[in-house]
Write a protein that holds these residues in place. Structure first.
Motif, PDB file in Angstrom:
ATOM      1  N   PRO A   1       0.790  -1.236   0.000  1.00 38.30           N
ATOM      2  CA  PRO A   1       0.000   0.000   0.000  1.00 38.30           C
ATOM      3  C   PRO A   1       0.825   1.290   0.000  1.00 38.30           C
ATOM      4  O   PRO A   1       0.253   2.379  -0.050  1.00 38.30           O
ATOM      5  CB  PRO A   1      -0.805  -0.113   1.288  1.00 38.30           C
ATOM      6  CG  PRO A   1       0.055  -0.904   2.208  1.00 38.30           C
ATOM      7  CD  PRO A   1       0.819  -1.869   1.340  1.00 38.30           C
ATOM      8  N   VAL A   2       2.160   1.198   0.019  1.00 38.54           N
ATOM      9  CA  VAL A   2       2.965   2.428   0.011  1.00 38.54           C
ATOM     10  C   VAL A   2       2.676   3.257  -1.230  1.00 38.54           C
ATOM     11  O   VAL A   2       2.578   4.479  -1.174  1.00 38.54           O
ATOM     12  CB  VAL A   2       4.477   2.104   0.120  1.00 38.54           C
ATOM     13  CG1 VAL A   2       5.320   3.347  -0.104  1.00 38.54           C
ATOM     14  CG2 VAL A   2       4.799   1.491   1.466  1.00 38.54           C
ATOM     15  N   ALA A   3       2.499   2.607  -2.371  1.00 38.24           N
ATOM     16  CA  ALA A   3       2.304   3.323  -3.639  1.00 38.24           C
ATOM     17  C   ALA A   3       0.998   4.107  -3.672  1.00 38.24           C
ATOM     18  O   ALA A   3       0.896   5.107  -4.390  1.00 38.24           O
ATOM     19  CB  ALA A   3       2.350   2.342  -4.801  1.00 38.24           C
ATOM     20  N   THR A   4      -0.002   3.677  -2.916  1.00 44.05           N
ATOM     21  CA  THR A   4      -1.313   4.341  -2.983  1.00 44.05           C
ATOM     22  C   THR A   4      -1.693   5.079  -1.708  1.00 44.05           C
ATOM     23  O   THR A   4      -2.770   5.668  -1.629  1.00 44.05           O
ATOM     24  CB  THR A   4      -2.408   3.301  -3.304  1.00 44.05           C
ATOM     25  OG1 THR A   4      -2.343   2.241  -2.340  1.00 44.05           O
ATOM     26  CG2 THR A   4      -2.223   2.735  -4.706  1.00 44.05           C
ATOM     27  N   THR A   5      -0.830   5.063  -0.721  1.00 45.96           N
ATOM     28  CA  THR A   5      -1.116   5.783   0.521  1.00 45.96           C
ATOM     29  C   THR A   5      -1.081   7.286   0.256  1.00 45.96           C
ATOM     30  O   THR A   5      -0.144   7.776  -0.393  1.00 45.96           O
ATOM     31  CB  THR A   5      -0.091   5.419   1.609  1.00 45.96           C
ATOM     32  OG1 THR A   5      -0.203   4.024   1.899  1.00 45.96           O
ATOM     33  CG2 THR A   5      -0.318   6.219   2.883  1.00 45.96           C
ATOM     34  N   PRO A   6      -2.069   8.030   0.723  1.00 46.61           N
ATOM     35  CA  PRO A   6      -2.064   9.485   0.514  1.00 46.61           C
ATOM     36  C   PRO A   6      -0.818  10.133   1.110  1.00 46.61           C
ATOM     37  O   PRO A   6      -0.311   9.701   2.153  1.00 46.61           O
ATOM     38  CB  PRO A   6      -3.330   9.955   1.233  1.00 46.61           C
ATOM     39  CG  PRO A   6      -4.216   8.750   1.284  1.00 46.61           C
ATOM     40  CD  PRO A   6      -3.293   7.572   1.411  1.00 46.61           C
ATOM     41  N   VAL A   7      -0.329  11.155   0.442  1.00 51.56           N
ATOM     42  CA  VAL A   7       0.898  11.834   0.858  1.00 51.56           C
ATOM     43  C   VAL A   7       0.846  12.315   2.308  1.00 51.56           C
ATOM     44  O   VAL A   7       1.815  12.110   3.056  1.00 51.56           O
ATOM     45  CB  VAL A   7       1.223  12.999  -0.113  1.00 51.56           C
ATOM     46  CG1 VAL A   7       2.314  13.897   0.448  1.00 51.56           C
ATOM     47  CG2 VAL A   7       1.639  12.435  -1.460  1.00 51.56           C
ATOM     48  N   PRO A   8      -0.252  12.943   2.781  1.00 50.80           N
ATOM     49  CA  PRO A   8      -0.261  13.391   4.188  1.00 50.80           C
ATOM     50  C   PRO A   8      -0.048  12.241   5.180  1.00 50.80           C
ATOM     51  O   PRO A   8       0.619  12.421   6.215  1.00 50.80           O
ATOM     52  CB  PRO A   8      -1.654  14.022   4.365  1.00 50.80           C
ATOM     53  CG  PRO A   8      -2.044  14.438   2.975  1.00 50.80           C
ATOM     54  CD  PRO A   8      -1.460  13.386   2.070  1.00 50.80           C
ATOM     55  N   ASP A   9      -0.605  11.061   4.864  1.00 47.44           N
ATOM     56  CA  ASP A   9      -0.408   9.907   5.748  1.00 47.44           C
ATOM     57  C   ASP A   9       1.055   9.461   5.749  1.00 47.44           C
ATOM     58  O   ASP A   9       1.607   9.114   6.794  1.00 47.44           O
ATOM     59  CB  ASP A   9      -1.302   8.734   5.318  1.00 47.44           C
ATOM     60  CG  ASP A   9      -2.775   9.028   5.531  1.00 47.44           C
ATOM     61  OD1 ASP A   9      -3.096  10.049   6.179  1.00 47.44           O
ATOM     62  OD2 ASP A   9      -3.609   8.247   5.031  1.00 47.44           O
TER      63      ASP A   9
END
Length: 197
Positions: free
Chosen positions: A174-182
């Motif tokens: 999920p690193v590739a799709t995790t939102p930037v703020p998270d």
């Protein structure tokens, strides 16, 4: 009535933005194939020009790479942003700035080209290592004022390179799709720990 000169078949001659076309084709090739997989002949073909024209503008593949990898940000400005605030927020500023560069469309294409080329060419790796060390790592290490500052900053580099490979090249979820703020919230404390703990 005079006959117009006959056009010879083949690649088009240089035009007003031929150099720009070559640089765009080179950026795409370096991003897609890395340094080793890119050839001047292939870049010429992609740009729709004769290979001799590429040699006219750029003496070597190295020179073409240096020109085409024009980073989306000036590393000295990156250092200034990173250093422009409280020490206890260094980690957050570093990861926010890093992701800001990678998340723009043009920035991502250019940074992919650089990263792929760094891992496939010793010369490019040396060039990038020396430039980034001088312009970013040394100034950041200087503000830490601890004996192992260079090691600490190098550990931050491992975190950032690992993130770039995982999110942007390997595209690992999920690193590739995790939102930037998270991502910022999770990674900032780790970077801060490297720097000041």
């Amino acid at each position: 009535m005079t006959d117009s000169p006959a056009r010879t078949p083949g690649r088009r001659p240089g035009g007003p933005d031929t150099r720009g076309d070559i640089l765009r084709a080179a950026r795409e090739s370096f991003a897609g194939k890395g340094f080793a997989g890119t050839s001047l002949r292939a870049v010429a073909r992609e740009a729709g020009v004769d290979a001799a024209l590429v040699h006219h503008y750029f003496e070597s593949k190295d020179e073409l790479f240096i020109e085409s990898m024009a980073l989306p940000v000036d590393p000295r400005q990156v250092a200034a942003v990173i250093l422009g605030g409280p020490r206890e927020e260094l980690g957050r500023r570093i990861i926010t700035t890093f992701l800001g560069v990678w998340e723009s469309a043009e920035g991502q294409q250019r940074m992919k080209a650089v990263l792929r080329s760094v891992v496939t060419s010793d010369e490019v790796a040396r060039m990038m290592r020396e430039g980034i060390t001088k312009m970013i790592m040394v100034p950041v290490a200087a503000v830490l004022d601890v004996p192992d500052a260079r090691l600490r900053v190098s550990l931050v580099a491992t975190q950032l390179l690992g993130l770039a490979l995982t999110r942007y090249l390997v595209d690992l979820d999920p690193v590739a799709t995790t939102p930037v703020p998270d991502l910022i919230d999770r990674i900032a404390p780790v970077i801060q720990h490297y720097l000041t703990a």
